[in-house]
Design an enzyme around this catalytic site. Structure first.
Site, PDB file in Angstrom:
ATOM      1  N   ALA A  50      -4.875   2.411  -0.193  1.00  0.00           N
ATOM      2  CA  ALA A  50      -4.834   1.742  -1.496  1.00  0.00           C
ATOM      3  C   ALA A  50      -5.426   0.344  -1.395  1.00  0.00           C
ATOM      4  CB  ALA A  50      -3.399   1.679  -2.026  1.00  0.00           C
ATOM      5  N   ASP A  51      -5.121  -0.357  -0.306  1.00  0.00           N
ATOM      6  CA  ASP A  51      -5.688  -1.694  -0.098  1.00  0.00           C
ATOM      7  C   ASP A  51      -7.199  -1.634   0.097  1.00  0.00           C
ATOM      8  OD1 ASP A  51      -3.488  -3.495  -0.216  1.00  0.00           O
ATOM      9  OD2 ASP A  51      -2.804  -2.777   1.720  1.00  0.00           O
ATOM     10  N   VAL A  52      -7.634  -0.750   0.991  1.00  0.00           N
ATOM     11  CA  VAL A  52      -9.070  -0.655   1.280  1.00  0.00           C
ATOM     12  C   VAL A  52      -9.847  -0.241   0.031  1.00  0.00           C
ATOM     13  CG1 VAL A  52     -10.800   0.602   2.610  1.00  0.00           C
ATOM     14  CG2 VAL A  52      -8.724  -0.214   3.735  1.00  0.00           C
TER      15      VAL A  52
ATOM     16  N   ASP B  46       0.812  -1.212   0.000  1.00  0.00           N
ATOM     17  CA  ASP B  46       0.000   0.000   0.000  1.00  0.00           C
ATOM     18  C   ASP B  46       0.850   1.270   0.000  1.00  0.00           C
ATOM     19  OD1 ASP B  46      -2.846   1.313   0.922  1.00  0.00           O
ATOM     20  OD2 ASP B  46      -1.173   2.216   2.002  1.00  0.00           O
TER      21      ASP B  46
ATOM     22  N   GLY C 163     -10.106  -3.057  -2.371  1.00  0.00           N
ATOM     23  CA  GLY C 163     -11.121  -4.004  -1.903  1.00  0.00           C
ATOM     24  C   GLY C 163     -12.529  -3.529  -2.199  1.00  0.00           C
TER      25      GLY C 163
END
Length: 419
Positions: A179-181, A147, A184
């Protein structure tokens, strides 16, 4: 009550955050999410502590709170997919599933016959979602990435942080793995779109999700302005590029956020500040004028706001419809009356007798609300259940798979080592 996705089964081969965040969304909406993990270790984030989940005896449990934040509502099955027998189990589960999501490096699952091209012939309706850092093609597709890297490379850090000409100026990452969230969340949308398309055509499809793509897309309003003007966006700290006043101000006892979004709110703000002079000043009557006069105007507002407490200003400004608020830490957030009213904390009992606190889904569907009927699972907690119910494995077959190390089953037999 039937949930929105209670007819959908998801095979989750992802770990860490982007993929698990997506599948937790689907689980909250009622999907049967089967989380495939490595025997003996599981999702990497199980070990990302402290802080740890608290066990039934009050001592730290084996899993981190980081893991718990993204794995509610799932069933855990521990399978060694590096072994042919484990690969066969995953293929069988994929045939019985509607969605498969994975975040292995590009090409890794093809070595095991678990890529989309290998699985689709046996299950043409399968929606297969791959999450990687850079996508499935291009010069960087082979690279790993986290991220933090994408917040930097994707431009977000160039507009996040205090202005370079002020103390503490310079690039900053966002305080969460955004970035991850975000990936998702985008993956959740893509999967739901593909399922809707399948309901019409009967055909599944492949989804290629990249953290880089998603974090660049997040900058939409900034980037569109750059495309139009050629002016590269920069950091404004807590200020806003297109609105003034829209930032943090010091008060007599702390700080307050004021977010004036239009000219009417500006006039009301001036009234409560007791600054009729600013309201009447033609330099500041329009949004454009306030942007051009940003530095002088914010200095005037800042001086006035220091004369009263945060609570006083919030009561006064809210009474006039001016958006504002305190800067809360998370302890204060969960004491907020509105947060309590909305039920944003959800406590769930775990299979080991402990309890884990999680945050409620913000997806408020009136007819098919999110459900919270499973705590983040123990590693391999549902291995035997899934193998028996979905693949028809007998107790003897499951015992044999466990003894050979192909699967891990929790809780372990008396005298056996933990999975």
């Amino acid at each position: 009550m039937t949930s929105a996705l209670s007819h959908i089964r998801v095979l989750d081969l992802s770990r860490v955050l982007a993929g698990p965040w997506c599948t937790q969304n689907l689980a909250d909406l009622g999907a049967d999410v089967i989380k495939v993990e490595r025997p003996g270790a599981g999702d990497d984030t199980r070990a990302w502590g402290p802080p740890w989940i608290v066990g039934p005896d009050g001592a730290p449990a084996a899993d981190s709170t980081y893991y718990a934040a993204a794995n509610r509502g799932k069933r855990s099955i521990a399978i060694d997919i590096a072994r042919p027998e484990g690969q066969a189990l995953v293929r069988a589960l994929a045939t019985a599933s509607d969605v498969l999501i994975e975040n292995f490096k590009v090409g890794d699952l093809a070595r095991y016959g678990l890529d989309y091209a290998s699985l689709a012939p046996a299950n043409p309706g399968l929606v297969y979602c791959s999450i990687t850092g850079y996508g499935q093609d291009g010069p960087d597709a082979h690279k790993p990435g986290y991220d933090f890297v994408f917040q930097a490379q994707g431009g977000l850090m160039s507009i996040t942080g205090e202005r370079d000409d002020r103390p503490g100026g310079g690039p900053q990452k966002v305080g969460i793995a955004i970035a991850d969230v975000l990936t998702g969340m985008y993956a959740s949308i893509a999967i739901l779109a593909a399922l809707n398309h399948r309901s019409v055509t009967g055909r599944g499809q492949y989804i290629d999700m990249a953290l880089l793509d998603c974090i660049v897309a997040l900058g939409g309003n900034q980037v569109t302005g750059y495309f139009a003007s050629g002016k590269v966006p920069h950091r404004y700290g807590n200020a806003h590029a297109s609105l003034v006043p829209y930032e943090v101000f010091e008060t007599a006892d702390g700080h307050v956020v004021i977010a004036v979004g239009n000219d009417t709110q500006w006039q009301r703000c001036c009234e409560e500040l007791g600054r009729a002079d600013l309201a009447a000043d033609e330099r500041y009557t329009t949004t454009t004028g306030r942007i051009l006069g940003r530095d002088a105007l914010t200095a005037e507002i800042a001086a006035t706001l220091k004369t009263r407490t945060t609570a006083d200003w919030i009561v006064a400004l809210e009474a006039r419809g001016v958006p504002c608020g305190p800067i809360n830490d998370y302890a204060q957030v969960f004491e907020d009356p509105q947060v309590k009213h909305r039920g944003l904390r959800v406590d769930l009992p775990r299979g080991d007798g402990g309890t884990v606190a999680t945050i409620a889904s913000p997806l408020r569907l009136a007819g098919t609300p999110p459900r919270y009927d499973r705590a983040p699972p123990l590693l391999g907690e549902h291995t035997a259940e899934v193998l028996a119910d979905l693949l028809g494995k007998s107790p003897e077959e499951i015992e044999s798979l466990r003894d050979s190390g192909v699967v891990g089953v929790s809780p372990p037999r008396a005298g056996a080592t933990s999975c």
